[in-house]
Structures are given as structure tokens and as C-alpha cells.
Design an enzyme around this catalytic site. Structure first.
Site, PDB file in Angstrom:
ATOM      1  CG  MET A 139      -2.094   0.836   1.059  1.00 18.31           C
ATOM      2  SD  MET A 139      -3.482   0.382   2.118  1.00 18.31           S
ATOM      3  CE  MET A 139      -3.646  -1.361   1.947  1.00 18.31           C
ATOM      4  CB  CYS A 140       1.705   3.816  -2.204  1.00 14.56           C
ATOM      5  SG  CYS A 140       2.744   2.551  -2.945  1.00 14.56           S
ATOM      6  N   GLY A 141       1.004   5.720   0.098  1.00 15.69           N
ATOM      7  CA  GLY A 141       0.253   6.911   0.464  1.00 15.69           C
ATOM      8  C   GLY A 141       0.259   7.859  -0.720  1.00 15.69           C
TER       9      GLY A 141
END
Ligand SMILES: *[C@@H]1O[C@H](CO)[C@@H](O)[C@H](O)[C@H]1NC(C)=O
Ligand SMILES: *[C@@H]1O[C@H](CO)[C@@H](O)[C@H](O)[C@H]1NC(C)=O
Ligand SMILES: *[C@@H]1O[C@H](CO)[C@@H](O)[C@H](O)[C@H]1NC(C)=O
Ligand SMILES: *[C@@H]1O[C@H](CO)[C@@H](O)[C@H](O)[C@H]1NC(C)=O
Length: 475
Positions: free
Chosen positions: A1-3
Site C-alpha cells: 500500500m502506498c500513500g
């Protein structure tokens, strides 16, 4: 997951980071953080992108990803199929390349329809001045929006922060009903933002009306949403649900109620037709698990293989039927010499205080149901962490050990005290689930957070030792 984060400003005000949001984004992507601003001069607008990468596959791809034509992509997703992504490829780079070669909105839509996997994204298309964004069909990756009329700015972000200030309810989830496009040429003239929706074709139902109702409720005030004028849609990646009920096997079955006993289930499974259906379901699930456990971070050539006692996959494991099925299927696809981590979370039970039974009123206790104990005797032999999920988890572990005795199953006992739960819930979890706030969001959020942290205890040779999961993938 990335921001991922994008701020579209229509007036040249100075942008100031909300420090908490920035910190939460960084935690989503510890490997690389970068910002990028693009400006339109005529029309005049500014898009500020910030991306925080959790490195999963290929060579670490910096984000925001800008191609030679000046288009910018921020991508929080994983591609498991639909587009060719080789094990050594980075999917952000592959997607960006494919997006740059799209010449029309319908090409962009058919590309996004083809992607199999969870995603949320924002894409700045320089030619024509467009900003695209959206989430996959099932909304598996988060994307929130907020419009700040005072500074004329729209924010899109994968994670926000719960604030106690006046704009508490300002963040809304971007409804996962399609992909949105903002025509930046139009907004700068109008001074307000209009989203053109390109909905997922969900088959059957009255598309336009069912979508617009969902959206209208969560469009930030100051913005409007309209159906795209060309009537373009995204092809749904999911077959419409077959709602017809199969004919009963025999009369007797149709008469029995909705709780078939074990014997009836055995009879059902004895029929060839049902066995076929069961096998088809298992095949589909098994293939999904195979893709998940085999799409692992690519190992750079020549780097040593991971030691044999380190798992690369962990399962959020309550011992209930869902996690048992997933663990059994993962067992099919992970080489037997590699361990699998089973993450089992237990929130400490409240140990009832030893009740002083008032000697004068013994009669009161006569009405207590059989087996009800007031003296806490149950807790003297068992631990306050022996919650139902811990007990089914241990039973499930036994079955898995029987299923594959060769495999090392790391049963990770994650004991969470009430104090720790309260602290973490306030510091982290409430922000991560925000703006959702039901009891269910909270309890699922807490269980997933503590499991995903992957730290607990395992028991080996009767010794308990602290353990931190090495898995990069958990499900
Ligand atoms: C990415 O960050 C995680 C967590 O800090 C770390 O374990 C991992 O080694 C990093 N990956 C790379 C390629 O730097
Ligand atoms: C991954 O992304 C980097 C940086 O954008 C790019 O240079 C590299 O070629 C990509 N690697 C692969 C294997 O596609
Ligand atoms: C839907 O299910 C029924 C059985 O319940 C089956 O006969 C029919 O072929 C199915 N339809 C489709 C389109 O798969
Ligand atoms: C965690 O809880 C289990 C009960 O399920 C108990 O046996 C174990 O000792 C506890 N571990 C720690 C470190 O508290």
C-alpha cells in the site's frame, strides 16, 4: 500500500501541509517520499502531488511518476492480471507507459477496466489539462476527497486524519462507482469543480440513477458531479450475480430448513453435480490465492534467498472457516520448506472482579443460569487472552499441522492489552479508518492493524519467544 495525495488549487494561495496527514501518508509508504507540483498557466491551476511508496515489486519506482510528456501518475495499487506485468517489472511504470499511449478517454477507460487487482489513483493528463482519479470496482483501496472553499482547493488523499476541529466531517470517501475526470480548463473559469463520472457498468440496473444517488451524498460541498456527456462507461470486471436459485436435489431437501445437518450436507456432496460446483469454487479461490502468494516482492538477482525460517506470507488467522480455507489454499502454492505465519489477535478479556456474595441474600443466585460462575474460577486455569478466536485459532492450527506436517506453521499469538488498544486506537487506527466510524469499522480496523503489525509470541519446544513476522504480504 502506498500513500498518495493530490491538491488541486484554483487560486494561487500558498499550500500548507496538514502535518498529521503528511505523517500518516509517510507511514503508508516508508520507502520513498517525494513531492511534485505541476502548473497550468493558461488556464491557471496548480496540482501538488505527494507520494509515499511502500516498495512491493520490481525495482523501486519513485512516485509521483512523471513521463516524458509531462503526465503525472500517483498509484496505490497492485496489478495481478489484465496487463502484462513481468515479475521484475514495476506496475506503476507499466501503467504509466500504457496511460501515456492512450489517445482518448475511452482508451483510458478500457485500460483501467482491464486491470485486475486493487487500486486507487490520481492521473494528471497534460494534453487537454485533465485530472483523472478513482478506485477499483470494489473500492479495495481508499481515496478521500475534500473541498476547501476558503482557498478554492480540492484535496484527494488515500489517508486523512480525524480532526477535532470545526471541519470534522469534511473528509468523504470517493464513491467507488467509477472513474472521475476534472476538466481543468473549465474549473478555472468557473471557480468551482465539476467531476465527470465514468461509471462502472454494473449490468441490469438503472446505471445513471443508482450511481448519482450514491455520489450526490458524498460530493464535497462546493463541487458538482455530472455523468460524462459522451455516456462512456467502464466495463465491470465482475460478472453480474446469477440470482436464480438452483433446483433442489430432491423434495426432501427443499422441505428441510435453512440449517442443513451434517448428513444432508454429505448427501449433497455425494451428488456429482454438486461436487462439480464445489470444485469450481475451490479452483477459483485457489487461483486467487496463488496469484496473491506468488506476486511477491521481486528478489534482486544475486541477492541471497531468504532464510528458510522466514515466512514471506502471513494470514490473518482466527481459525474461522474463511481463514482456514485461505491457509489451506496457501499451503498448496507455497513450497513446503517455507513457513507460513498465522497471525492470531486476542484482545484481553475483562476479568470479572471476584464478587463478594452478600451473605444475607443467598436467594438471589438461584435464578442464575446453569454454569454461570461468579467466582472467576474459569479464569484461574485459562488466560484472559483465551478469547474465542484464540481457541478456534489453536484448533485450526492443529488441523493445518495434520494437513501438512512438513510445513512449519508459525502460530503468532498477538495479545493486546486494553491500555495498548486504547493508545493505538487514538494515535493511529481512528485516523486510518476515518471518515468511517461505526463500531464495525473500529473493531475490524483494530484487529487488522494489530495483525498486520505482525509482532507477538510463538511457542517452540514449549518455550514462548517474542516473534516478528517477516512476511511482506498478509491477507
Ligand atoms: C521498505 O521499507 C520497509 C519498512 O521500513 C523495509 O523493511 C524494506 O526493506 C524497505 N524496502 C526497500 C527496498 O528499501
Ligand atoms: C522501474 O522503474 C524505474 C524508475 O521509473 C525504471 O527506470 C525501471 O526501468 C523500471 N524497472 C523495470 C524492470 O521495469
Ligand atoms: C444461473 O444459475 C442457474 C441455476 O441456478 C443456471 O441454470 C443458469 O444457467 C445460470 N445462468 C448463467 C447465466 O450462468
Ligand atoms: C498470550 O495469551 C496466551 C493465551 O491465549 C497465553 O498462553 C500466553 O502466555 C500470552 N502471552 C503473553 C506473552 O502474554
Amino acid at each position: 500500500m502506498c500513500g498518495i495525495f493530490c491538491l488541486l488549487s484554483l487560486s494561487p494561495t500558498q499550500f500548507e501541509w496538514d502535518k498529521t496527514v503528511h505523517e500518516h501518508l509517510k507511514r503508508r509508504g516508508p520507502n520513498l517520499s517525494q513531492d511534485l507540483t505541476v502548473r497550468g498557466t493558461n488556464p491557471s491551476y496548480r496540482c501538488f502531488f505527494s507520494a509515499h511508496v511502500l516498495h512491493m515489486r520490481g525495482i523501486l519506482t519513485p512516485q509521483p511518476f512523471q513521463d516524458n510528456a509531462g503526465n503525472v501518475l500517483v498509484w496505490n495499487g497492485e496489478i495481478f492480471g489484465g496487463l502484462p506485468v513481468m515479475p521484475e517489472d514495476n506496475d506503476t511504470a507499466v501503467l504509466s507507459q500504457r496511460l501515456s499511449s492512450c489517445n482518448s478517454p475511452s482508451e483510458i477507460l478500457s485500460l483501467l477496466s482491464a486491470v485486475r487487482g486493487p487500486w486507487g489513483f490520481v492521473y494528471y493528463q497534460k494534453a487537454g489539462d485533465y485530472l483523472w482519479f478513482g478506485r477499483d470496482f470494489l473500492g479495495r483501496r481508499s481515496l478521500l476527497w475534500k473541498f476547501d472553499a476558503a482557498v478554492n482547493a480540492l484535496t484527494l488523499t488515500s489517508v486523512a486524519a480525524q480532526s477535532s476541529g470545526p471541519d470534522q466531517s469534511a473528509w468523504q470517501e470517493v464513491p467507488a462507482v467509477g472513474v472521475y475526470r476534472i476538466d481543468l480548463k473549465a474549473v478555472t473559469g468557473a471557480g468551482s469543480v465539476t467531476f465527470e463520472l465514468h461509471p462502472w457498468a454494473r449490468g441490469g440496473s438503472d446505471l445513471a440513477s443508482s450511481c448519482s444517488e450514491t455520489i450526490l451524498e458524498s460530493v464535497p460541498s462546493g463541487c458538482t458531479a455530472v455523468m460524462n456527456p459522451s455516456g462512456l462507461v467502464l466495463t465491470s470486471p465482475v460478472c453480474p450475480l446469477n440470482t436464480s436459485i438452483p433446483k433442489p436435489l430432491n423434495e426432501k431437501e427443499s422441505l428441510s430448513n435453512s440449517h442443513p445437518c451434517a448428513k444432508e450436507l454429505e448427501q449433497m456432496l455425494a451428488s456429482e453435480e454438486k461436487t462439480d460446483e464445489v470444485n469450481r469454487l475451490i479452483d477459483v479461490l485457489s487461483e486467487a490465492v496463488r496469484r496473491r502468494v506468488q506476486s511477491l516482492p521481486f528478489r534482486v538477482q544475486d541477492s541471497p534467498p531468504p532464510p528458510n525460517d522466514r515466512a514471506s506470507v502471513a494470514i490473518l488467522f482466527s481459525g474461522g472457516i474463511d481463514s482456514m480455507v485461505l491457509a489451506a489454499l496457501a499451503d498448496r502454492h507455497i513450497p513446503a520448506h517455507q513457513p507460513i505465519d498465522l497471525l492470531n489477535v486476542a484482545f484481553k478479556l475483562q476479568v470479572p472482579k471476584k464478587q463478594k456474595v452478600p451473605a444475607k441474600k443467598p436467594g438471589k443466585h438461584k435464578n442464575k443460569p446453569a454454569g454461570f460462575k461468579t467466582d472467576g474460577a474459569d479464569y484461574q486455569t485459562s488466560s484472559p487472552f483465551d478469547v474465542p478466536d484464540r481457541i478456534t485459532g489453536k484448533a485450526g492450527l492443529k488441523e493445518l499441522q495434520d494437513l501438512n506436517p512438513e510445513r512449519r506453521w508459525h502460530f503468532v499469538e498477538i495479545n493486546v492489552t486494553k491500555e495498548e488498544l486504547q493508545t493505538i486506537r487514538q494515535e493511529r487506527i481512528c485516523h486510518l479508518v476515518h471518515p468511517l466510524d461505526t463500531v464495525l469499522d473500529d473493531s475490524i480496523g483494530c484487529a487488522v492493524w494489530f495483525a498486520a503489525r505482525g509482532t507477538g509470541f510463538i511457542t517452540q519446544d514449549r518455550d514462548q519467544r517474542a516473534f516478528t513476522s517477516s512476511a511482506r504480504v498478509s491477507f
